[in-house]
Design a protein around this motif. Sequence first.
Motif, PDB file in Angstrom:
ATOM      1  N   GLY A  42     158.292  -7.439 -19.894  1.00  0.00           N
ATOM      2  CA  GLY A  42     158.361  -7.233 -18.454  1.00  0.00           C
ATOM      3  C   GLY A  42     157.027  -6.969 -17.796  1.00  0.00           C
ATOM      4  N   ILE A  43     155.923  -7.343 -18.459  1.00  0.00           N
ATOM      5  CA  ILE A  43     154.579  -7.128 -17.923  1.00  0.00           C
ATOM      6  C   ILE A  43     154.042  -8.461 -17.438  1.00  0.00           C
ATOM      7  N   VAL A  44     153.641  -8.507 -16.172  1.00  0.00           N
ATOM      8  CA  VAL A  44     153.104  -9.738 -15.603  1.00  0.00           C
ATOM      9  C   VAL A  44     151.616  -9.817 -15.917  1.00  0.00           C
ATOM     10  N   ALA A  45     151.211 -10.918 -16.572  1.00  0.00           N
ATOM     11  CA  ALA A  45     149.808 -11.080 -16.917  1.00  0.00           C
ATOM     12  C   ALA A  45     149.003 -11.402 -15.667  1.00  0.00           C
ATOM     13  N   GLY A  46     147.718 -11.052 -15.718  1.00  0.00           N
ATOM     14  CA  GLY A  46     146.831 -11.314 -14.593  1.00  0.00           C
ATOM     15  C   GLY A  46     146.192 -10.030 -14.097  1.00  0.00           C
ATOM     16  N   PHE A  47     145.306 -10.184 -13.116  1.00  0.00           N
ATOM     17  CA  PHE A  47     144.558  -9.050 -12.594  1.00  0.00           C
ATOM     18  C   PHE A  47     145.092  -8.574 -11.251  1.00  0.00           C
ATOM     19  N   GLY A  48     146.336  -8.941 -10.923  1.00  0.00           N
ATOM     20  CA  GLY A  48     146.918  -8.488  -9.671  1.00  0.00           C
ATOM     21  C   GLY A  48     147.145  -6.993  -9.621  1.00  0.00           C
ATOM     22  N   PHE A  49     147.223  -6.340 -10.778  1.00  0.00           N
ATOM     23  CA  PHE A  49     147.456  -4.891 -10.806  1.00  0.00           C
ATOM     24  C   PHE A  49     146.294  -4.118 -10.197  1.00  0.00           C
ATOM     25  N   LEU A  50     145.106  -4.730 -10.096  1.00  0.00           N
ATOM     26  CA  LEU A  50     143.946  -4.021  -9.561  1.00  0.00           C
ATOM     27  C   LEU A  50     144.140  -3.619  -8.105  1.00  0.00           C
ATOM     28  N   GLY A  51     145.021  -4.306  -7.395  1.00  0.00           N
ATOM     29  CA  GLY A  51     145.260  -3.981  -5.997  1.00  0.00           C
ATOM     30  C   GLY A  51     146.318  -2.920  -5.781  1.00  0.00           C
ATOM     31  N   ARG A  52     146.975  -2.461  -6.854  1.00  0.00           N
ATOM     32  CA  ARG A  52     148.006  -1.439  -6.696  1.00  0.00           C
ATOM     33  C   ARG A  52     147.389  -0.058  -6.589  1.00  0.00           C
ATOM     34  N   GLY A  53     148.154   0.878  -6.025  1.00  0.00           N
ATOM     35  CA  GLY A  53     147.659   2.235  -5.841  1.00  0.00           C
ATOM     36  C   GLY A  53     147.468   2.954  -7.163  1.00  0.00           C
ATOM     37  N   ALA A  54     146.363   3.679  -7.273  1.00  0.00           N
ATOM     38  CA  ALA A  54     146.057   4.373  -8.524  1.00  0.00           C
ATOM     39  C   ALA A  54     146.856   5.673  -8.643  1.00  0.00           C
ATOM     40  N   GLY A  55     146.770   6.524  -7.624  1.00  0.00           N
ATOM     41  CA  GLY A  55     147.562   7.752  -7.631  1.00  0.00           C
ATOM     42  C   GLY A  55     147.027   8.864  -8.495  1.00  0.00           C
ATOM     43  N   ASP A  74     139.368   0.452  -7.170  1.00  0.00           N
ATOM     44  CA  ASP A  74     138.480   1.550  -6.783  1.00  0.00           C
ATOM     45  C   ASP A  74     138.169   2.440  -7.981  1.00  0.00           C
ATOM     46  N   ALA A  75     139.181   2.724  -8.789  1.00  0.00           N
ATOM     47  CA  ALA A  75     138.953   3.530  -9.985  1.00  0.00           C
ATOM     48  C   ALA A  75     138.000   2.826 -10.952  1.00  0.00           C
ATOM     49  N   PHE A  76     138.115   1.503 -11.025  1.00  0.00           N
ATOM     50  CA  PHE A  76     137.206   0.737 -11.881  1.00  0.00           C
ATOM     51  C   PHE A  76     135.763   0.900 -11.418  1.00  0.00           C
ATOM     52  N   TRP A  77     135.530   0.784 -10.109  1.00  0.00           N
ATOM     53  CA  TRP A  77     134.164   0.907  -9.592  1.00  0.00           C
ATOM     54  C   TRP A  77     133.620   2.322  -9.794  1.00  0.00           C
ATOM     55  N   VAL A  78     134.474   3.323  -9.628  1.00  0.00           N
ATOM     56  CA  VAL A  78     134.030   4.703  -9.846  1.00  0.00           C
ATOM     57  C   VAL A  78     133.599   4.902 -11.298  1.00  0.00           C
ATOM     58  N   ILE A 334     134.631  14.192 -24.243  1.00  0.00           N
ATOM     59  CA  ILE A 334     134.415  15.438 -23.513  1.00  0.00           C
ATOM     60  C   ILE A 334     134.945  15.366 -22.094  1.00  0.00           C
ATOM     61  N   GLY A 335     135.611  14.274 -21.728  1.00  0.00           N
ATOM     62  CA  GLY A 335     136.270  14.200 -20.432  1.00  0.00           C
ATOM     63  C   GLY A 335     135.409  13.736 -19.283  1.00  0.00           C
ATOM     64  N   TYR A 336     134.238  13.167 -19.543  1.00  0.00           N
ATOM     65  CA  TYR A 336     133.434  12.631 -18.447  1.00  0.00           C
ATOM     66  C   TYR A 336     134.059  11.322 -17.968  1.00  0.00           C
ATOM     67  N   PRO A 337     134.279  11.160 -16.661  1.00  0.00           N
ATOM     68  CA  PRO A 337     135.004   9.970 -16.165  1.00  0.00           C
ATOM     69  C   PRO A 337     134.144   8.715 -16.114  1.00  0.00           C
ATOM     70  N   ASP A 338     133.803   8.180 -17.272  1.00  0.00           N
ATOM     71  CA  ASP A 338     133.061   6.924 -17.301  1.00  0.00           C
ATOM     72  C   ASP A 338     134.055   5.766 -17.294  1.00  0.00           C
ATOM     73  N   LEU A 339     133.565   4.556 -17.486  1.00  0.00           N
ATOM     74  CA  LEU A 339     134.416   3.379 -17.411  1.00  0.00           C
ATOM     75  C   LEU A 339     135.509   3.395 -18.473  1.00  0.00           C
ATOM     76  N   VAL A 340     135.157   3.758 -19.698  1.00  0.00           N
ATOM     77  CA  VAL A 340     136.146   3.768 -20.779  1.00  0.00           C
ATOM     78  C   VAL A 340     137.217   4.836 -20.519  1.00  0.00           C
ATOM     79  N   VAL A 357     142.712  -5.174 -19.178  1.00  0.00           N
ATOM     80  CA  VAL A 357     141.839  -4.000 -19.131  1.00  0.00           C
ATOM     81  C   VAL A 357     140.762  -4.076 -20.202  1.00  0.00           C
ATOM     82  N   VAL A 358     141.158  -4.418 -21.422  1.00  0.00           N
ATOM     83  CA  VAL A 358     140.189  -4.513 -22.514  1.00  0.00           C
ATOM     84  C   VAL A 358     139.196  -5.638 -22.258  1.00  0.00           C
ATOM     85  N   ALA A 359     139.685  -6.785 -21.793  1.00  0.00           N
ATOM     86  CA  ALA A 359     138.799  -7.920 -21.537  1.00  0.00           C
ATOM     87  C   ALA A 359     137.795  -7.588 -20.436  1.00  0.00           C
ATOM     88  N   LEU A 360     138.247  -6.939 -19.377  1.00  0.00           N
ATOM     89  CA  LEU A 360     137.345  -6.603 -18.278  1.00  0.00           C
ATOM     90  C   LEU A 360     136.317  -5.564 -18.713  1.00  0.00           C
TER      91      LEU A 360
END
Length: 388
Positions: A42-55, A74-78, A334-340, A357-360
Motif C-alpha cells: 500500500g505504499i505509492v512509489a515516488g517522491f510525492g511524499f515530500l509535499g506532505r506535512g511533516a508534523g 522542508d525537513a530535508f533542507w533543514v 547523540i541526537g544532532y538533527p543532521d540529514l541522516v 529516502v535512502v536513494a535521496l
Amino acid sequence: MVESRTPLRWRAWALQALLVLVVAALVYAAAANAAQKLAKQGIVAGFGFLGRGAGFDIGQHLIPYAAATATYLDAFWVGLLNTLLVSALAIGLATLIGFTLGIARRAPNVLARTLAATYVETIRNVPLLLQLLVWYVAVRKALPGPADPAHLGSGAFLSQRGLFLPRPDLSGWGWLVPGAVGVGILATLVLVRLRRRAVEAGRRPLPVLVPGIVLVVGSGPLVGIGLALAGHPVAIAWPARGPYDIEGGLAILPEFAALLIGLSVYSAAFIAEIVRAGLDSVARGQGEAAAALALSRGQALRLVILPQALRVIVPPLTSQYLNITKNSSLAVLIGYPDLVHVFMGTVLNQTNQAVEVVALTMAVYLTISLVTAFAMNRYNARVVGPAR
C-alpha cells in the motif's frame, strides 16, 4: 595499421554499449521489483511524499521551520543545512589544529614534539564513536545544571543544555554586517593572490596576516558602528534566565558542540600526520638554503618548505575532508538533527518510503563528496603547477 585497429575499436564500443544495456536492465528490474513490493504494502512509489506535512519539530534549524506547516521537503533542507554547517566548521577547525600539530611534530622543541605525538597517537587510536560519547555524556555532565547555569559575563550562559550567547538581528539593514565580513574575506584572498604574484616576480611580498585579520575581524563591527551612527542600529537579543531555562539569545546546543568538537579533534590527528609526512618529503637542503638567505625559521617554513610540501599534503587531505562529511552522519547517536537523523530517521519512520529516502540521502552525500573532491583537485592542480 589504421585498418587493423578499426575492428578492435568497433568491438570495444560494442562491448561498452552491451555493458551499459545490461546495467540499465538490472537497474530497471530492481526498480520494478521494488515498486511492485511497495504497491503490495500500500505504499505509492515516488517522491510525492515530500509535499506532505511533516508534523514534527526540529531542535536546530537554519531556515524558518514550524512543525504545523512544514513539509517533509522542508525537513530535508533543514537536515541538509545542519549537515553542511557542522561539516564545514569541522573541516576548518580540524585543518587549523592538524596543521599546528603537524608543524609541532617537526619543531626543535622536545616538549612540543612530545605533546603533538602524544595527541596524535592517543586520539587517532580511539574510535570516533567513543569520543563523541565522551564529549556528549561525560563532558556535558560536568557542566552546571539547567537550574544554576554558569554566567560567563556580557549576557552569556553555559549549562548542560548548551551555550547561550547574544544574537544580533540581521534582518533589515543588519544584513550589511555579514556582508562586510564576506567582503573582508574576499579582500584577504585578493591580498593572498597579490602576494603570490609578487613572490613569483621576485618583488617584496605584501603583508597579508595583519591586514587579513583586520579586514575579516574588524569589518563587521565597523559596519555595525556605522549603522548605529546612521540611525539603523543592529538589535541584539540578550539571553536571560527564565523560570525554567535560559530564554532568548543564540543557543548552541550540546549535540552540535559535541559533534563539532569530536569531528575536529579526531580528524585533526590524521591531518597532523599528513602534514608531518608532507614536511618530511621536502629535502633538508631547502631549509638550509633558506637559512643561508637569512630567513627565519618561520619565514623558511611559510615561504619555502610548506609550499613544496603542499604537493604531498593536498591529495590525502582531500580524503580526510570527505571523511569528515561522511562521519558527521554519526550525529544520529547523540541526537544532532543532521540529514541522516532527520531524513533517514524520522521521515523514513513516518512515510515508509525506504527506497526514495535512502536513494535521496545517498545522492546528497555523493554530491557533497564530488563537489569537495572537485574543489580540492582544482586547488591541487594550482599547487602542483603546469606539467613539466
